[in-house]
Design an enzyme around this catalytic site. Structure first.
Site, mmCIF file in Angstrom:
data_model
loop_
_atom_site.group_PDB
_atom_site.id
_atom_site.type_symbol
_atom_site.label_atom_id
_atom_site.label_comp_id
_atom_site.label_asym_id
_atom_site.label_seq_id
_atom_site.Cartn_x
_atom_site.Cartn_y
_atom_site.Cartn_z
ATOM 1 N N ARG A 1 -47.663 -27.836 60.981
ATOM 2 C CA ARG A 1 -48.788 -27.632 61.908
ATOM 3 C C ARG A 1 -48.639 -26.357 62.735
ATOM 4 N NH1 ARG A 1 -47.605 -33.081 62.497
ATOM 5 N NH2 ARG A 1 -49.033 -34.386 61.305
ATOM 6 N N LYS B 1 -56.398 -13.692 62.082
ATOM 7 C CA LYS B 1 -57.225 -14.305 61.036
ATOM 8 C C LYS B 1 -56.375 -14.448 59.785
ATOM 9 C CE LYS B 1 -61.948 -12.991 62.291
ATOM 10 N NZ LYS B 1 -63.153 -12.224 61.921
ATOM 11 N N GLU C 1 -61.041 2.336 57.993
ATOM 12 C CA GLU C 1 -60.996 1.454 59.172
ATOM 13 C C GLU C 1 -60.613 2.251 60.426
ATOM 14 O OE1 GLU C 1 -62.100 -1.614 58.895
ATOM 15 O OE2 GLU C 1 -61.865 -2.078 56.756
ATOM 16 N N GLU D 1 -64.176 -14.524 68.061
ATOM 17 C CA GLU D 1 -65.474 -13.930 67.742
ATOM 18 C C GLU D 1 -66.618 -14.787 68.250
ATOM 19 O OE1 GLU D 1 -65.282 -12.379 63.771
ATOM 20 O OE2 GLU D 1 -67.328 -11.639 63.859
ATOM 21 N N ARG E 1 -65.805 -9.131 69.297
ATOM 22 C CA ARG E 1 -65.097 -8.935 68.018
ATOM 23 C C ARG E 1 -66.087 -8.528 66.918
ATOM 24 N NH1 ARG E 1 -59.691 -12.247 65.905
ATOM 25 N NH2 ARG E 1 -59.412 -10.915 64.095
ATOM 26 N N ASN F 1 -67.295 -5.330 62.924
ATOM 27 C CA ASN F 1 -68.053 -5.392 61.667
ATOM 28 C C ASN F 1 -68.862 -4.127 61.411
ATOM 29 O OD1 ASN F 1 -67.279 -7.812 60.625
ATOM 30 N ND2 ASN F 1 -68.766 -8.963 61.820
ATOM 31 N N HIS G 1 -69.657 -2.898 57.979
ATOM 32 C CA HIS G 1 -69.282 -3.959 57.048
ATOM 33 C C HIS G 1 -70.471 -4.733 56.484
ATOM 34 C CE1 HIS G 1 -65.274 -2.933 58.278
ATOM 35 N NE2 HIS G 1 -64.733 -3.860 57.508
ATOM 36 N N HIS H 1 -69.883 -4.754 52.747
ATOM 37 C CA HIS H 1 -69.682 -5.972 51.954
ATOM 38 C C HIS H 1 -70.735 -6.080 50.851
ATOM 39 C CE1 HIS H 1 -67.357 -8.024 55.440
ATOM 40 N NE2 HIS H 1 -66.528 -7.522 54.564
ATOM 41 N N HIS I 1 -62.577 -1.678 49.286
ATOM 42 C CA HIS I 1 -63.147 -2.087 50.567
ATOM 43 C C HIS I 1 -63.387 -0.890 51.500
ATOM 44 C CE1 HIS I 1 -64.006 -4.628 54.003
ATOM 45 N NE2 HIS I 1 -63.081 -3.989 54.697
HETATM 46 N N1 LIG Z 1 -56.916 -10.980 58.303
HETATM 47 C C1 LIG Z 1 -57.705 -9.970 58.575
HETATM 48 O O1 LIG Z 1 -58.126 -9.779 59.725
HETATM 49 C C2 LIG Z 1 -58.074 -9.016 57.473
HETATM 50 C C3 LIG Z 1 -58.732 -7.810 57.776
HETATM 51 C C4 LIG Z 1 -59.002 -6.915 56.734
HETATM 52 C C5 LIG Z 1 -58.638 -7.236 55.430
HETATM 53 N N2 LIG Z 1 -58.006 -8.420 55.157
HETATM 54 C C6 LIG Z 1 -57.591 -8.757 53.785
HETATM 55 O O2 LIG Z 1 -56.604 -7.815 53.383
HETATM 56 C C7 LIG Z 1 -56.598 -7.723 51.975
HETATM 57 C C8 LIG Z 1 -56.528 -6.266 51.585
HETATM 58 O O3 LIG Z 1 -55.340 -5.736 52.097
HETATM 59 P P1 LIG Z 1 -54.736 -4.358 51.557
HETATM 60 O O4 LIG Z 1 -55.783 -3.343 51.490
HETATM 61 O O5 LIG Z 1 -53.513 -4.101 52.357
HETATM 62 O O6 LIG Z 1 -54.396 -4.704 50.034
HETATM 63 P P2 LIG Z 1 -53.114 -5.280 49.289
HETATM 64 O O7 LIG Z 1 -52.350 -6.200 50.129
HETATM 65 O O8 LIG Z 1 -53.602 -5.778 47.972
HETATM 66 O O9 LIG Z 1 -52.252 -3.961 49.046
HETATM 67 C C9 LIG Z 1 -52.789 -2.936 48.250
HETATM 68 C C10 LIG Z 1 -51.777 -2.473 47.200
HETATM 69 O O10 LIG Z 1 -50.784 -1.681 47.823
HETATM 70 C C11 LIG Z 1 -49.499 -2.119 47.440
HETATM 71 N N3 LIG Z 1 -48.611 -1.785 48.548
HETATM 72 C C12 LIG Z 1 -48.521 -2.398 49.739
HETATM 73 N N4 LIG Z 1 -47.690 -1.735 50.541
HETATM 74 C C13 LIG Z 1 -47.225 -0.694 49.832
HETATM 75 C C14 LIG Z 1 -46.319 0.360 50.113
HETATM 76 N N5 LIG Z 1 -45.780 0.505 51.323
HETATM 77 N N6 LIG Z 1 -46.049 1.248 49.147
HETATM 78 C C15 LIG Z 1 -46.626 1.134 47.923
HETATM 79 N N7 LIG Z 1 -47.491 0.173 47.591
HETATM 80 C C16 LIG Z 1 -47.784 -0.734 48.540
HETATM 81 C C17 LIG Z 1 -49.681 -3.583 47.187
HETATM 82 O O11 LIG Z 1 -48.633 -4.088 46.382
HETATM 83 C C18 LIG Z 1 -51.045 -3.600 46.508
HETATM 84 O O12 LIG Z 1 -50.918 -3.299 45.151
HETATM 85 C C19 LIG Z 1 -57.857 -8.441 51.480
HETATM 86 O O13 LIG Z 1 -57.497 -9.678 50.936
HETATM 87 C C20 LIG Z 1 -58.667 -8.644 52.756
HETATM 88 O O14 LIG Z 1 -59.480 -9.797 52.696
HETATM 89 C C21 LIG Z 1 -57.727 -9.297 56.159
HETATM 90 ZN ZN LIG Z 2 -62.785 -3.888 56.784
#
Ligand SMILES: NC(=O)c1ccc[n+]([C@@H]2O[C@H](COP(=O)([O-])OP(=O)(O)OC[C@H]3O[C@@H](n4cnc5c(N)ncnc54)[C@H](O)[C@@H]3O)[C@@H](O)[C@H]2O)c1
Ligand SMILES: [Zn+2]
Length: 364
Positions: free
Chosen positions: A121, A143, A185, A237, A242, A246, A249, A253, A266
């Site tokens: 939990r 999130k 971003e 939000e 918050r 967006n 976005h 999206h 993205h």
């Molecule tokens: N929780 C939130 O508030 C929030 C906000 C925005 C996005 N997200 C989520 O984040 C995800 C996207 O994240 P992302 O863009 O980091 O993608 P990702 O985690 O898929 O990473 C992108 C690629 O980079 C590689 N990588 C990571 N670090 C590296 C490094 N230091 N050197 C070399 N390669 C590396 C990974 O292995 C992967 O292949 C989505 O699932 C999205 O929904 C969440």
């Molecule tokens: Zn974004």
């Protein structure tokens, strides 16, 4: 090193941003007193490239490290992976004071955070983000989510980390397209809230693209500070604060969805979405054409797209209206009423949306 705080009463935490911080992770985590056993969720690529530094740093402070690798794909954000990991923790860390580390990009962060939220939990959780997107965005704000077949991020909970350690040196191995996606971003934060950051980006985009550590530290810490401030005021939000995150976005999206998540990534889609939001703002007389030109010039200089290619206008509008149906409300856009200042508008006429989209479509 910069320290930024997220103020959320008993759920408050710090974000550390610096170059070479991974090497100090053991010392930093020991001081946090959240446990003796670090359960580290990561993927093979990260473990191979940077895992040894983390392992050594933890061992130096006698923190036990238990590693868990997930496949390097968005598909890892699933209930199945979350269940596998949760079971694995109970098997390998029973009777230990365990805390969970997300060591990776947003995929690993969202998944590990989700597991931390449900394991017993709610367990202590630390983010060590390794992509620019994760450092400026997904690691901050609590999130967490897994994806469902019906859509991305549809099952999730809020679970704030105890600490975020953003080491910009980790970005040395990140490929250029991923860096640029994260920069979208950063541009978002600059445009909605920070004129100083905007001018820094205009002046220093070459240094940033060359991964100059000081420039990266500046943009990551500045971005993290903006997100921290917004989350501190509106964690869940509920107050339209918050919501300003967006910006770009709504159409972003829609463009991603219209291409079946196989065209623009993205960040690229958000860049186009930001330009469309600025275009709407100009047509509504909220902001000048000069500001719009500066935003477009910056986005282009960073190597992000400024014209929409490979997807018809009708598909984007359809995807956007699905989003509208999903929320059950009128369309809603975060718009600009100045550089660094946003305004939320609902019910933007379809005719106007068509006009700005048509003007942004590539001719060839
Ligand atoms: N929780 C939130 O508030 C929030 C906000 C925005 C996005 N997200 C989520 O984040 C995800 C996207 O994240 P992302 O863009 O980091 O993608 P990702 O985690 O898929 O990473 C992108 C690629 O980079 C590689 N990588 C990571 N670090 C590296 C490094 N230091 N050197 C070399 N390669 C590396 C990974 O292995 C992967 O292949 C989505 O699932 C999205 O929904 C969440
Ligand atoms: Zn974004």
């Amino acid at each position: 090193m910069k320290k930024i705080s997220v103020h959320l009463k008993e759920r408050s935490y710090d974000i550390l941003v610096g170059s070479g911080l991974l090497d100090q992770a053991g010392k930093i985590l020991r001081r946090l007193h959240i446990g003796d056993c670090a359960y580290i969720v990561t993927n093979a690529r990260l473990r191979n490239s940077h895992g040894a530094i983390l392992a050594t740093s933890l061992a130096r402070r006698r923190l036990k490290a238990v590693w868990m690798q997930v496949p390097d794909t968005e598909k890892s954000k699933s209930f199945a992976q979350a269940a596998r990991i949760t079971n694995d923790i109970t098997r390998r860390c029973r009777l230990q004071r365990v805390f969970i580390i997300a060591f990776g990009g947003g995929v690993v962060g969202d998944l590990a955070g989700f597991v931390a939220a449900v394991y017993r939990r709610g367990s202590p959780f630390v983010q060590i983000p390794t992509t620019l997107l994760a450092q400026v965005d997904s690691s901050i704000g609590g999130k967490t989510a897994v994806d469902l077949t019906s859509g991305k991020n549809l099952a999730g909970v809020f679970h704030q980390p105890k600490l975020v350690i953003s080491d910009v040196q980790l970005l040395a191995t990140l490929d250029r397209r991923q860096v640029i996606a994260g920069l979208a971003e950063v541009v978002k934060y600059a445009v909605i809230a920070d004129g100083v950051l905007f001018r820094f980006l205009e002046k220093n985009y070459k240094r940033i693209l060359a991964k100059d550590p000081a420039a990266l530290e500046f943009i990551v810490s500045r971005s993290a500070a903006i997100k921290a401030k917004i989350v501190s005021k509106d964690e869940r939000e509920l107050k339209f604060i918050r919501t300003t995150l967006n910006f770009g976005h709504t159409f972003g999206h829609a463009i991603e969805a219209a291409l079946g998540y196989r065209g623009y990534n993205h960040g690229e889609a958000v860049a186009l979405g930001m330009l469309l939001a600025v275009d709407i703002s100009v047509r509504l007389g909220l902001v000048s054409g000069t500001i719009a030109k500066r935003v477009e010039a910056l986005i282009a200089a960073l190597g992000l797209p400024v014209r929409i290619r490979g997807v018809p206008l009708s598909k984007i509008l359809k995807a956007q209206s699905h989003d509208k149906k999903f929320t059950g409300k009128k369309n809603r856009f975060v718009l600009l009423d100045g550089l660094g200042s946003t305004i939320i508008r609902e019910g933007i006429p379809l005719g106007l949306l068509r006009q700005v989209l048509a003007a942004r479509l590539a001719q060839s």
